[in-house]
Design a protein around this motif. Structure first.
Motif, mmCIF file in Angstrom:
data_model
loop_
_atom_site.group_PDB
_atom_site.id
_atom_site.type_symbol
_atom_site.label_atom_id
_atom_site.label_comp_id
_atom_site.label_asym_id
_atom_site.label_seq_id
_atom_site.Cartn_x
_atom_site.Cartn_y
_atom_site.Cartn_z
ATOM 1 N N ALA A 118 0.854 -1.186 0.000
ATOM 2 C CA ALA A 118 0.000 0.000 0.000
ATOM 3 C C ALA A 118 0.890 1.235 0.000
ATOM 4 C CB ALA A 118 -0.911 -0.008 1.219
ATOM 5 N N PHE A 119 0.657 2.124 -0.956
ATOM 6 C CA PHE A 119 1.429 3.352 -1.073
ATOM 7 C C PHE A 119 0.541 4.527 -0.708
ATOM 8 C CE2 PHE A 119 3.637 0.313 -3.635
ATOM 9 C CZ PHE A 119 4.986 0.610 -3.460
ATOM 10 N N GLY A 120 0.919 5.250 0.346
ATOM 11 C CA GLY A 120 0.128 6.394 0.766
ATOM 12 C C GLY A 120 0.040 7.440 -0.316
ATOM 13 N N VAL A 121 -1.139 8.004 -0.494
ATOM 14 C CA VAL A 121 -1.327 8.996 -1.552
ATOM 15 C C VAL A 121 -1.953 10.271 -1.002
ATOM 16 C CG1 VAL A 121 -1.423 7.447 -3.538
ATOM 17 C CG2 VAL A 121 -3.466 7.768 -2.158
ATOM 18 N N THR A 122 -1.834 10.489 0.304
ATOM 19 C CA THR A 122 -2.300 11.740 0.896
ATOM 20 C C THR A 122 -1.197 12.776 0.788
ATOM 21 O OG1 THR A 122 -1.502 11.181 3.092
ATOM 22 C CG2 THR A 122 -3.722 10.443 2.516
ATOM 23 N N ASN A 123 -1.510 14.011 1.170
ATOM 24 C CA ASN A 123 -0.542 15.094 1.057
ATOM 25 C C ASN A 123 0.661 14.907 1.975
ATOM 26 O OD1 ASN A 123 -2.078 16.427 -0.849
ATOM 27 N ND2 ASN A 123 -3.242 17.574 0.679
ATOM 28 N N SER A 124 0.506 14.069 3.000
ATOM 29 C CA SER A 124 1.586 13.891 3.957
ATOM 30 C C SER A 124 2.650 12.907 3.469
ATOM 31 C CB SER A 124 1.030 13.403 5.304
ATOM 32 O OG SER A 124 0.390 12.152 5.139
ATOM 33 N N HIS A 167 -23.520 8.421 -0.976
ATOM 34 C CA HIS A 167 -22.586 8.756 0.099
ATOM 35 C C HIS A 167 -21.180 8.222 -0.158
ATOM 36 C CE1 HIS A 167 -26.121 10.101 2.197
ATOM 37 N NE2 HIS A 167 -26.660 8.902 2.108
ATOM 38 N N THR A 168 -20.855 7.972 -1.423
ATOM 39 C CA THR A 168 -19.511 7.468 -1.758
ATOM 40 C C THR A 168 -18.569 8.656 -1.841
ATOM 41 O OG1 THR A 168 -20.562 5.678 -2.987
ATOM 42 C CG2 THR A 168 -18.205 5.978 -3.320
ATOM 43 N N THR A 169 -18.158 9.141 -0.679
ATOM 44 C CA THR A 169 -17.397 10.378 -0.582
ATOM 45 C C THR A 169 -15.988 10.170 -0.035
ATOM 46 O OG1 THR A 169 -18.405 10.761 1.581
ATOM 47 C CG2 THR A 169 -19.457 11.802 -0.322
ATOM 48 N N TRP A 170 -15.608 8.915 0.216
ATOM 49 C CA TRP A 170 -14.285 8.623 0.764
ATOM 50 C C TRP A 170 -13.632 7.499 -0.032
ATOM 51 C CZ3 TRP A 170 -12.275 11.302 5.019
ATOM 52 C CH2 TRP A 170 -13.169 12.204 5.609
ATOM 53 N N ARG A 171 -12.323 7.461 0.013
ATOM 54 C CA ARG A 171 -11.573 6.374 -0.614
ATOM 55 C C ARG A 171 -10.465 5.921 0.314
ATOM 56 N NH1 ARG A 171 -6.814 8.737 -1.501
ATOM 57 N NH2 ARG A 171 -6.727 10.765 -2.537
ATOM 58 N N SER A 172 -9.882 4.779 -0.035
ATOM 59 C CA SER A 172 -8.732 4.300 0.717
ATOM 60 C C SER A 172 -7.601 5.319 0.596
ATOM 61 C CB SER A 172 -8.282 2.929 0.202
ATOM 62 O OG SER A 172 -8.238 2.898 -1.216
ATOM 63 N N SER A 173 -6.917 5.564 1.701
ATOM 64 C CA SER A 173 -5.854 6.575 1.694
ATOM 65 C C SER A 173 -4.590 6.075 1.004
ATOM 66 C CB SER A 173 -5.519 7.003 3.129
ATOM 67 O OG SER A 173 -5.084 5.899 3.894
ATOM 68 N N PRO A 295 -7.197 6.728 9.810
ATOM 69 C CA PRO A 295 -5.981 6.746 8.980
ATOM 70 C C PRO A 295 -6.145 5.989 7.673
ATOM 71 C CG PRO A 295 -5.765 5.117 10.724
ATOM 72 C CD PRO A 295 -7.072 5.831 10.966
ATOM 73 N N TRP A 296 -7.260 5.251 7.525
ATOM 74 C CA TRP A 296 -7.439 4.401 6.352
ATOM 75 C C TRP A 296 -8.187 5.095 5.223
ATOM 76 C CZ3 TRP A 296 -4.201 0.951 7.781
ATOM 77 C CH2 TRP A 296 -4.153 0.510 9.102
ATOM 78 N N LEU A 297 -8.804 6.251 5.519
ATOM 79 C CA LEU A 297 -9.697 6.861 4.549
ATOM 80 C C LEU A 297 -9.280 8.295 4.243
ATOM 81 C CD1 LEU A 297 -13.122 5.605 5.967
ATOM 82 C CD2 LEU A 297 -11.767 4.635 4.099
ATOM 83 N N HIS A 298 -9.659 8.723 3.024
ATOM 84 C CA HIS A 298 -9.342 10.073 2.570
ATOM 85 C C HIS A 298 -10.511 10.563 1.730
ATOM 86 C CE1 HIS A 298 -7.245 13.318 0.340
ATOM 87 N NE2 HIS A 298 -6.465 13.356 1.391
ATOM 88 N N PRO A 299 -10.900 11.836 1.849
ATOM 89 C CA PRO A 299 -12.047 12.312 1.058
ATOM 90 C C PRO A 299 -11.763 12.274 -0.439
ATOM 91 C CG PRO A 299 -10.952 14.141 2.177
ATOM 92 C CD PRO A 299 -10.365 12.883 2.732
ATOM 93 N N VAL A 300 -12.806 11.977 -1.209
ATOM 94 C CA VAL A 300 -12.700 11.977 -2.672
ATOM 95 C C VAL A 300 -12.560 13.419 -3.131
ATOM 96 C CG1 VAL A 300 -13.874 11.437 -4.823
ATOM 97 C CG2 VAL A 300 -14.050 9.881 -2.874
ATOM 98 N N GLU A 301 -11.564 13.674 -3.957
ATOM 99 C CA GLU A 301 -11.286 15.029 -4.393
ATOM 100 C C GLU A 301 -11.983 15.339 -5.709
ATOM 101 O OE1 GLU A 301 -7.055 15.215 -4.486
ATOM 102 O OE2 GLU A 301 -6.847 15.114 -2.305
ATOM 103 N N ALA A 302 -12.514 16.541 -5.819
ATOM 104 C CA ALA A 302 -13.224 16.972 -7.028
ATOM 105 C C ALA A 302 -12.234 17.131 -8.181
ATOM 106 C CB ALA A 302 -13.946 18.291 -6.762
ATOM 107 N N PRO A 303 -12.727 17.012 -9.427
ATOM 108 C CA PRO A 303 -11.847 17.205 -10.589
ATOM 109 C C PRO A 303 -11.209 18.583 -10.605
ATOM 110 C CG PRO A 303 -13.967 16.260 -11.241
ATOM 111 C CD PRO A 303 -14.107 16.670 -9.811
#
Length: 303
Positions: A118-124, A167-173, A295-303
């Motif tokens: 698993a590769f983190g894809v958040t801003n951190s 309500h599909t507003t989150w994804r795996s981080s 820590p497992w979830l991240h909000p879905v980002e708009a285009p």
């Protein structure tokens, strides 16, 4: 008491699905809509955000449980993503997969033969740029599907609150990079969410599974293909085999609506996978933990 010999009939690879003209026509329809956007021998970036394509993908998701987009990122971006996956594999970053409830009994290898990380894809975090771009693109697609469902009366919009995209507003981080290293490695039939339309003690919140494939065409189209099944018992019929071709994106319901398996692969087979979560179901699965604290979830980002 006599011992009963353990057999594995449900783990055996069954016969291929029968040809289905309607599913084949659906695949051609998305291809034609994409081809109509070609200008000077190329399609615009994020061509699949076209209103017609989003609407058709949503329709197929509602009627068939899945859809396929070929040429998702474009040849150059697809090759860079594959190189990132290959580099991670060569560096030993991918490890043997696990199976809930089975790994502790030493049976994980019976169920699945992949190695993954698993590769983190958040801003951190700072994963390879091709991975971040892939996640940004899938976020844009899922966001657009949800917005389409919210403003139309399509079957996806008409799904019950417990089963649709409302309500599909989150994804795996993290982005999962997986490799089936050959030698007929596979993953037996399963679902990514042991859930029936939002109902059940084992619901984990996953609503959509989104897989990007990273492989050159092989002579045998079933080699490492993903096989999708009709909803139902473990004996329900197979619907379609989908080749894991370079820059192909496959999206399907994560729960009991789309059981699936990875057919045996004779060559190293790479894929990049994300899961998109229903916020209400995910909160229940997390024990009412606020999603922003997970820590497992991240909000879905708009285009």
């Amino acid at each position: 008491m006599a011992l009963v010999e353990w057999t594995r009939p449900l783990f055996s690879v069954g016969p291929p699905p029968a040809p289905n003209r309607r599913l084949a026509a659906n695949a051609r329809r998305l291809d034609r809509l994409g081809a109509a956007l070609v200008i000077n021998n190329s399609r615009p970036e994020r061509w699949w955000l076209s209103g017609e394509i989003v609407a058709e993908a949503a329709r197929q998701l509602a009627s068939d449980g899945y859809f396929v987009l070929d040429g998702f990122q474009g040849a150059d971006a697809g090759v860079l993503l594959r190189k990132s996956a290959e580099q991670a594999h060569a560096a030993g970053e991918l490890t043997a997969g696990r199976v809930s409830g089975a790994a502790g009994h030493g049976l994980a290898g019976v169920f699945r033969g992949d190695v993954s990380a698993a590769f983190g894809v958040t801003n951190s975090t700072r994963p390879p740029l091709p991975m971040r771009r892939f996640v940004q693109s899938t976020d844009a697609l899922v966001y657009s599907l949800r917005e389409h469902a919210a403003r139309t009366t399509s079957p996806v919009a008409g799904c019950s609150e417990d089963a649709g995209l409302q309500h599909t507003t989150w994804r795996s981080s993290s982005l999962m990079i997986a490799c089936y290293p050959g030698n007929q490695s596979r993953y037996v039939r399963h679902t990514d969410n042991s859930c029936d339309a939002g109902v059940g003690a084992r619901c984990n919140g996953r609503r959509l599974t989104v897989i990007g494939y990273l492989n050159d065409r092989r002579s045998d189209p079933t080699d490492g293909a993903i096989r999708l099944f009709a909803a139902g018992p473990p004996t329900s019929e197979p619907l379609v085999d989908i080749e894991p071709l370079q820059d192909r994106l496959v999206t399907f319901w994560s729960d009991s609506r789309v059981p699936h398996e990875v057919l045996p692969s004779a060559f190293p087979r790479f894929a990049a996978t994300l899961w998109y979560f229903d916020a209400i179901e995910a909160m229940r699965a997390e024990g009412a933990l606020p999603l922003g604290a997970s820590p497992w979830l991240h909000p879905v980002e708009a285009p």
